[in-house]
Design a protein around this motif. Sequence first.
Motif, PDB file in Angstrom:
ATOM      1  N   PHE A 117       0.839  -1.196   0.000  1.00 51.75           N
ATOM      2  CA  PHE A 117       0.000   0.000   0.000  1.00 51.75           C
ATOM      3  C   PHE A 117       0.874   1.246   0.000  1.00 51.75           C
TER       4      PHE A 117
ATOM      5  N   LEU B 264     -10.051  -0.811  -0.789  1.00 53.31           N
ATOM      6  CA  LEU B 264      -8.931  -1.744  -0.952  1.00 53.31           C
ATOM      7  C   LEU B 264      -8.958  -2.830   0.113  1.00 53.31           C
TER       8      LEU B 264
ATOM      9  N   HIS C 182       3.161  -1.882   4.146  1.00 53.06           N
ATOM     10  CA  HIS C 182       2.797  -0.470   3.951  1.00 53.06           C
ATOM     11  C   HIS C 182       3.886   0.446   4.487  1.00 53.06           C
TER      12      HIS C 182
ATOM     13  N   GLY D  47      -4.571   2.727  -6.758  1.00 51.22           N
ATOM     14  CA  GLY D  47      -5.439   2.267  -5.688  1.00 51.22           C
ATOM     15  C   GLY D  47      -6.857   2.754  -5.790  1.00 51.22           C
TER      16      GLY D  47
END
Length: 273
Positions: A7, A21, A39, A231
């Motif tokens: 991410f 997501l 992330h 995203g």
Amino acid sequence: MKMVIKFAGALLEDAAAVKSLAEQVASLAKQGHEILVVHGGGRVFTATLKRLGLRVTDRATRDAAVMVFAGLLNKQLAAAISAAGQPAVGISAADAACFRAEPLVQNDVEGNLGYVGYLTGVNREVLDSLWREGLLPVAPCLGLAPDGELYNINADHMAAAAAEYLGADLLIYLTDVAGVLDNGKTLSSVSSKEVGRLIESGVVSGGMVLKLEAAKRALGGGVNGVHIVGGSEPDGLVRAAGAGRSTGAAEAPGTRVLGESGSVGISAAYSAA
């Protein structure tokens, strides 16, 4: 498939994007895929450093990284995935030494950048145990070094290295842009051979350079496929994962990064090199 999904930090600032997501991650996990989410912190981390008046490489900055990455953002993302119906667990490098690191070397001096490191291994037993229990691990970009210190790792490179160590089938980068852009047009695919040209010519810059370099490393390390997708693209993650099981690049949004042979599944070509 075994997947690593990274991410972008900017996406974590958009509640609607996180919810969408998280639902897609949960959907993929329910299909039986073993998923590791990695992330970073992006602007949230930068803003925290500014408020605290910290420098980029010192111990206090590292402590802020742990606070933001392993604390606030990690738990928020794990909670979002859990709320979407897939139990998720926020884990950090310090938890059973899940992610191991060494200090980054600059100008032949180890640790010259302070608490910045690179990933050197993962604790597969811990991750496998979570997957067996139906849990989805969510990891911040931190690594535990032999000196017992936590080191900040570039999230793009951590995702690529983790995918390599896990023998992942697919690495997906979720970004705040549509994919690899050339004059505003999203490239459907890019070969590893083209990465250097795109960087040297200035077609790509900034964070996309790191993603492409990391993608090339992942493919060279035996990861079967890499996809860079926006995203905010409706069902973009699910569609990219679906395309990861086939050979056509046009079936999903974003950009597929291919091996030097121009195809997916190139581990054999690299192992012979």
